[in-house]
Scaffold this active site. Structure first.
Site, PDB file in Angstrom:
ATOM      1  N   TYR A 187       4.675   9.290 -10.951  1.00  0.00           N
ATOM      2  CA  TYR A 187       3.604   8.563 -10.236  1.00  0.00           C
ATOM      3  C   TYR A 187       2.863   7.621 -11.187  1.00  0.00           C
ATOM      4  O   TYR A 187       2.632   6.458 -10.879  1.00  0.00           O
ATOM      5  CB  TYR A 187       2.648   9.590  -9.618  1.00  0.00           C
ATOM      6  CG  TYR A 187       1.590   9.011  -8.691  1.00  0.00           C
ATOM      7  CD1 TYR A 187       1.933   8.463  -7.463  1.00  0.00           C
ATOM      8  CD2 TYR A 187       0.235   9.031  -9.042  1.00  0.00           C
ATOM      9  CE1 TYR A 187       0.966   7.942  -6.607  1.00  0.00           C
ATOM     10  CE2 TYR A 187      -0.739   8.520  -8.192  1.00  0.00           C
ATOM     11  CZ  TYR A 187      -0.364   7.978  -6.983  1.00  0.00           C
ATOM     12  OH  TYR A 187      -1.328   7.469  -6.136  1.00  0.00           O
TER      13      TYR A 187
ATOM     14  N   LYS B  57       2.881   3.519 -10.918  1.00  0.00           N
ATOM     15  CA  LYS B  57       1.632   2.763 -10.714  1.00  0.00           C
ATOM     16  C   LYS B  57       1.360   1.837 -11.905  1.00  0.00           C
ATOM     17  O   LYS B  57       0.863   0.728 -11.716  1.00  0.00           O
ATOM     18  CB  LYS B  57       0.458   3.729 -10.500  1.00  0.00           C
ATOM     19  CG  LYS B  57       0.553   4.525  -9.177  1.00  0.00           C
ATOM     20  CD  LYS B  57       0.532   3.623  -7.968  1.00  0.00           C
ATOM     21  CE  LYS B  57       0.359   4.384  -6.663  1.00  0.00           C
ATOM     22  NZ  LYS B  57       0.451   3.503  -5.476  1.00  0.00           N
TER      23      LYS B  57
ATOM     24  N   ALA C 295       3.939   6.354 -14.029  1.00  0.00           N
ATOM     25  CA  ALA C 295       4.830   5.271 -14.472  1.00  0.00           C
ATOM     26  C   ALA C 295       4.974   4.217 -13.379  1.00  0.00           C
ATOM     27  O   ALA C 295       4.937   3.010 -13.643  1.00  0.00           O
ATOM     28  CB  ALA C 295       6.193   5.828 -14.848  1.00  0.00           C
TER      29      ALA C 295
ATOM     30  N   SER D 109      -3.424   3.059  -8.793  1.00  0.00           N
ATOM     31  CA  SER D 109      -4.193   4.310  -8.883  1.00  0.00           C
ATOM     32  C   SER D 109      -4.721   4.417 -10.300  1.00  0.00           C
ATOM     33  O   SER D 109      -4.093   3.879 -11.237  1.00  0.00           O
ATOM     34  CB  SER D 109      -3.270   5.501  -8.597  1.00  0.00           C
ATOM     35  OG  SER D 109      -3.830   6.690  -9.109  1.00  0.00           O
TER      36      SER D 109
ATOM     37  N   ASN E 141       0.807  -1.220   0.000  1.00  0.00           N
ATOM     38  CA  ASN E 141       0.000   0.000   0.000  1.00  0.00           C
ATOM     39  C   ASN E 141       0.846   1.279   0.000  1.00  0.00           C
ATOM     40  O   ASN E 141       0.361   2.334  -0.383  1.00  0.00           O
ATOM     41  CB  ASN E 141      -0.914  -0.029   1.242  1.00  0.00           C
ATOM     42  CG  ASN E 141      -1.528   1.314   1.554  1.00  0.00           C
ATOM     43  OD1 ASN E 141      -2.440   1.760   0.877  1.00  0.00           O
ATOM     44  ND2 ASN E 141      -1.002   1.995   2.574  1.00  0.00           N
TER      45      ASN E 141
HETATM   46  N1  NAD Z   1      -5.422   8.999  -1.210  1.00  0.00           N
HETATM   47  C1  NAD Z   1      -5.805   8.891  -2.453  1.00  0.00           C
HETATM   48  O1  NAD Z   1      -6.647   9.653  -2.956  1.00  0.00           O
HETATM   49  C2  NAD Z   1      -5.252   7.813  -3.328  1.00  0.00           C
HETATM   50  C3  NAD Z   1      -5.726   7.686  -4.643  1.00  0.00           C
HETATM   51  C4  NAD Z   1      -5.221   6.680  -5.455  1.00  0.00           C
HETATM   52  C5  NAD Z   1      -4.252   5.830  -4.959  1.00  0.00           C
HETATM   53  N2  NAD Z   1      -3.798   5.975  -3.682  1.00  0.00           N
HETATM   54  C6  NAD Z   1      -2.760   5.065  -3.220  1.00  0.00           C
HETATM   55  O2  NAD Z   1      -3.135   4.499  -1.983  1.00  0.00           O
HETATM   56  C7  NAD Z   1      -1.975   4.252  -1.186  1.00  0.00           C
HETATM   57  C8  NAD Z   1      -2.153   4.886   0.195  1.00  0.00           C
HETATM   58  O3  NAD Z   1      -2.333   6.270   0.017  1.00  0.00           O
HETATM   59  P1  NAD Z   1      -2.714   7.232   1.240  1.00  0.00           P
HETATM   60  O4  NAD Z   1      -3.370   8.390   0.635  1.00  0.00           O
HETATM   61  O5  NAD Z   1      -3.383   6.493   2.301  1.00  0.00           O
HETATM   62  O6  NAD Z   1      -1.231   7.674   1.686  1.00  0.00           O
HETATM   63  P2  NAD Z   1      -0.701   8.228   3.083  1.00  0.00           P
HETATM   64  O7  NAD Z   1       0.349   9.213   2.744  1.00  0.00           O
HETATM   65  O8  NAD Z   1      -1.826   8.635   3.967  1.00  0.00           O
HETATM   66  O9  NAD Z   1      -0.052   6.929   3.731  1.00  0.00           O
HETATM   67  C9  NAD Z   1       1.093   6.346   3.217  1.00  0.00           C
HETATM   68  C10 NAD Z   1       1.805   5.652   4.351  1.00  0.00           C
HETATM   69  O10 NAD Z   1       3.001   5.103   3.812  1.00  0.00           O
HETATM   70  C11 NAD Z   1       4.056   5.362   4.714  1.00  0.00           C
HETATM   71  N3  NAD Z   1       5.323   5.359   3.979  1.00  0.00           N
HETATM   72  C12 NAD Z   1       5.756   6.280   3.074  1.00  0.00           C
HETATM   73  N4  NAD Z   1       6.992   5.957   2.637  1.00  0.00           N
HETATM   74  C13 NAD Z   1       7.307   4.796   3.251  1.00  0.00           C
HETATM   75  C14 NAD Z   1       8.456   3.969   3.205  1.00  0.00           C
HETATM   76  N5  NAD Z   1       9.501   4.260   2.432  1.00  0.00           N
HETATM   77  N6  NAD Z   1       8.469   2.851   3.977  1.00  0.00           N
HETATM   78  C15 NAD Z   1       7.412   2.543   4.770  1.00  0.00           C
HETATM   79  N7  NAD Z   1       6.310   3.303   4.872  1.00  0.00           N
HETATM   80  C16 NAD Z   1       6.265   4.418   4.109  1.00  0.00           C
HETATM   81  C17 NAD Z   1       3.719   6.700   5.323  1.00  0.00           C
HETATM   82  O11 NAD Z   1       4.415   6.916   6.562  1.00  0.00           O
HETATM   83  C18 NAD Z   1       2.225   6.585   5.498  1.00  0.00           C
HETATM   84  O12 NAD Z   1       1.882   5.997   6.746  1.00  0.00           O
HETATM   85  C19 NAD Z   1      -0.803   4.802  -1.988  1.00  0.00           C
HETATM   86  O13 NAD Z   1      -0.184   3.759  -2.706  1.00  0.00           O
HETATM   87  C20 NAD Z   1      -1.447   5.767  -2.935  1.00  0.00           C
HETATM   88  O14 NAD Z   1      -0.688   5.966  -4.110  1.00  0.00           O
HETATM   89  C21 NAD Z   1      -4.274   6.942  -2.852  1.00  0.00           C
END
Ligand code: NAD
Lengths: 249, 87
Positions: free
Chosen positions: A158, A162, A160, A146, A85
């Site tokens: 981003y 995903k 690329a 995503s 994730n």
């Molecule tokens: N929020 C959205 O609208 C959305 C939309 C499409 C896809 N996504 C995808 O969903 C996933 C979660 O997104 P989110 O919005 O909850 O993100 P977020 O930023 O709230 O959470 C990401 C978590 O990853 C942790 N993290 C970051 N780098 C890290 C590393 N190197 N090692 C370990 N942990 C690490 C962070 O500390 C955080 O707890 C992501 O892959 C994101 O691309 C999110």
């Protein structure tokens, strides 16, 4: 259908946002829930939760990944489910012209986004699958991608990363079933998370909401429920499930 | 040193020939012990993993990573299966 009670489920980036919501829903299914995350406010807030195992692990560092996976298998015996994730949203055009003249996409940002969103899932899956194989666990790998994987203007890195993760989903869905391991991806659209509000400028966000047929952002609970349903469904393999309110049709 | 009876060895051999035919496309009766990945076109690393799973399922034992590492020729696979199934 896979019953999650007692299954060891590992979610990377599970200390906040979507990852934390997935963890909460897995806990409701009585799964043994494990988080890999880096030092952050969310990470510290989870330290005293007796129902969770929280490991400090930077998933972009393969050595940390290998050691942390080993620690999980020593503590819990096996890994049944891995949710890749972790992800960071980063937007920048390939080339732009501003007040300071010509500006090119920063290559170190490219590396950071590819490493966090794509290489991390490669390292995690490689070592988790090794652990699954050692114990002959019939596991599940979930990749959070995503809708940007289709190619969003202004998101070279981003998109690329995903899209790469979606390709890995298909590769693993072909390679791993021989061991009883399946793999699928969930591709959310725009969700109402702190990360979205930090990364996307409010005007652009409001314009995006207008383009979503359901006229709102997704909730992390809706995305997480989709992830958990996919984990439980034994016939799901190799697909990218888009959940975006109809933004991409 | 474990002794393996002739009848169980030939039963193993028959079962292995079936597996070699199904997974490596080696017609029954033509598999020789000296054959390695280099000699058999369809025997790549992915097929190798399928072969391992098929052998485990057929003979009802689990191979360790070290044992899998020794499975470099059909003869080595036969020897390993005979030793494991006699254990
Ligand atoms: N929020 C959205 O609208 C959305 C939309 C499409 C896809 N996504 C995808 O969903 C996933 C979660 O997104 P989110 O919005 O909850 O993100 P977020 O930023 O709230 O959470 C990401 C978590 O990853 C942790 N993290 C970051 N780098 C890290 C590393 N190197 N090692 C370990 N942990 C690490 C962070 O500390 C955080 O707890 C992501 O892959 C994101 O691309 C999110």
């Amino acid at each position: 259908m896979l019953a999650l009670k007692g299954k060891v489920c590992l979610v990377t980036g599970g200390a906040s946002g979507l990852g934390l919501e997935i963890i909460e829903q897995l806990l409701r299914e009585e799964a043994v829930s494990v988080i890999f995350d880096i030092e952050s406010e969310g990470f510290r807030a989870l330290q005293n939760r007796p129902d969770l195992a929280v490991f400090k692990c930077d998933v972009t560092d393969e050595e940390q990944v290998a050691n942390s996976i080993k620690a999980v298998t020593e503590q819990f015996g096996q890994i049944d489910v891995l949710v890749n994730n972790v992800g960071i949203l980063y937007s920048a055009p390939l080339i732009s012209f501003g007040g300071g003249g010509l500006k090119l996409h920063d290559s170190s940002e490219w590396q950071r986004v590819i490493s966090t969103n794509l290489s991390s899932a490669f390292y995690m899956t490689k070592h988790a699958v090794q652990a699954m194989l050692t114990r002959r666990t019939k596991g599940v790998i979930v990749n959070i991608t995503s809708i940007s994987a289709r190619g969003n203007a202004g998101q070279s890195a981003y998109s690329a990363a995903k899209a790469g993760l979606e390709a890995l989903t298909k590769v693993w869905a072909k390679e791993l079933p021989v061991f009883g391991i399946r793999c699928f991806a969930v591709a959310p659209g725009f969700c109402d998370t702190e990360s979205t509000h930090v990364a996307v400028n409010e005007t652009i966000l409001q314009d995006t909401i207008k383009r979503v047929p359901l006229k709102r952002l997704g909730k992390t609970a809706e995305i997480a429920a989709f992830v958990v349903a996919g984990i439980k469904n034994d016939y799901l393999n190799g697909k990218v499930l888009e959940i975006d309110g109809g933004l991409v049709i | 040193m474990q002794t393996v009876s002739n009848s169980s060895t030939s039963k193993n051999s028959e079962a292995l020939d079936e597996i070699f035919q199904e997974f490596l496309r080696i017609p029954k009766g033509t598999a020789t012990d000296a054959m390695t990945m280099e000699d058999v076109e369809s025997w790549d690393s992915l097929k190798h993993m399928e072969l391992i799973v098929a052998i485990e399922e057929r003979f009802g034992f689990q191979l360790t990573f070290d044992e899998i590492g020794t499975m470099q020729s059909l003869g080595a696979i036969r020897d390993l299966v005979n030793t494991k199934s006699a254990a």
